[in-house]
Design an enzyme around this catalytic site. Sequence first.
Site, PDB file in Angstrom:
ATOM      1  N   HIS A 271      63.369-102.448  -8.369  1.00 39.98           N
ATOM      2  CA  HIS A 271      62.608-102.348  -9.617  1.00 39.98           C
ATOM      3  C   HIS A 271      61.415-101.396  -9.446  1.00 39.98           C
ATOM      4  O   HIS A 271      60.317-101.832  -9.108  1.00 39.98           O
ATOM      5  CB  HIS A 271      62.098-103.737 -10.035  1.00 39.98           C
ATOM      6  CG  HIS A 271      63.152-104.594 -10.621  1.00 39.98           C
ATOM      7  ND1 HIS A 271      63.370-104.672 -11.969  1.00 39.98           N
ATOM      8  CD2 HIS A 271      64.066-105.418 -10.042  1.00 39.98           C
ATOM      9  CE1 HIS A 271      64.364-105.504 -12.212  1.00 39.98           C
ATOM     10  NE2 HIS A 271      64.813-105.963 -11.058  1.00 39.98           N
TER      11      HIS A 271
ATOM     12  N   GLU B 131      59.604-100.048 -11.656  1.00 36.23           N
ATOM     13  CA  GLU B 131      58.561-100.282 -12.654  1.00 36.23           C
ATOM     14  C   GLU B 131      57.474-101.234 -12.157  1.00 36.23           C
ATOM     15  O   GLU B 131      56.338-101.196 -12.637  1.00 36.23           O
ATOM     16  CB  GLU B 131      59.167-100.798 -13.964  1.00 36.23           C
ATOM     17  CG  GLU B 131      59.642-102.241 -13.958  1.00 36.23           C
ATOM     18  CD  GLU B 131      61.025-102.469 -13.371  1.00 36.23           C
ATOM     19  OE1 GLU B 131      61.513-103.609 -13.487  1.00 36.23           O
ATOM     20  OE2 GLU B 131      61.629-101.535 -12.781  1.00 36.23           O
TER      21      GLU B 131
ATOM     22  N   CYS C  73      68.348-102.276 -11.153  1.00 38.94           N
ATOM     23  CA  CYS C  73      68.788-103.603 -10.705  1.00 38.94           C
ATOM     24  C   CYS C  73      70.116-104.004 -11.342  1.00 38.94           C
ATOM     25  O   CYS C  73      71.154-103.520 -10.924  1.00 38.94           O
ATOM     26  CB  CYS C  73      67.695-104.646 -10.939  1.00 38.94           C
ATOM     27  SG  CYS C  73      68.014-106.177 -10.028  1.00 38.94           S
TER      28      CYS C  73
END
Length: 186
Positions: free
Chosen positions: A153, A155, A52
């Site tokens: 993102h 994660e 990001c």
Amino acid sequence: IITGGTDIDPAKYNGNVNHPNLWPADTERDTAEIALAKHLIDEKETPLLCICRGIQVLNVAAGGTLNEHMLDFIEADIHRSPEGVWAMQDVTVEADSLIAQVMGATHVNTTSGHHQSLKDLGEGLRVVGKAPDGIIEAVEMPSHPWLLALQWHPEVTADTDATQQAIFDALVAQAAERKQAKLAAL
């Protein structure tokens, strides 16, 4: 890993420092992360994953610029929810890219939450992924042995999406391989 976070100070890329939609900048963090990205670009050894804000840091470090606020030029914001947080969006990546190889896919559904994007591409970077509205979502640096930069993102969904977990697994494998090569050279 260069992670997500607040907006980069537009003064770092000759942008509009008075744009009304800017989030507060952390100039100390900007300076440190841009210097780190430049070092890793020049070093060409350490595996690098930029997430990001990280893709934006990388682009600025390579001499590129950013769009201060995408809604200045796109009609619908598929990159954030109506509340301004996570949205799920599709990304298509180039079949011959490292990110496609790593994820084992060329079409993925990603977690996004950004209001800025890459504008002028930094030197040596290659666009390898885009959202349906044309916003750049992934870049690589062909001259670097292992560098992935993503606007999304991974994660957030890595625990349930194997394509996203594969990104982290590949980074760890590359770091271990690099460590072994250094030890063997001693």
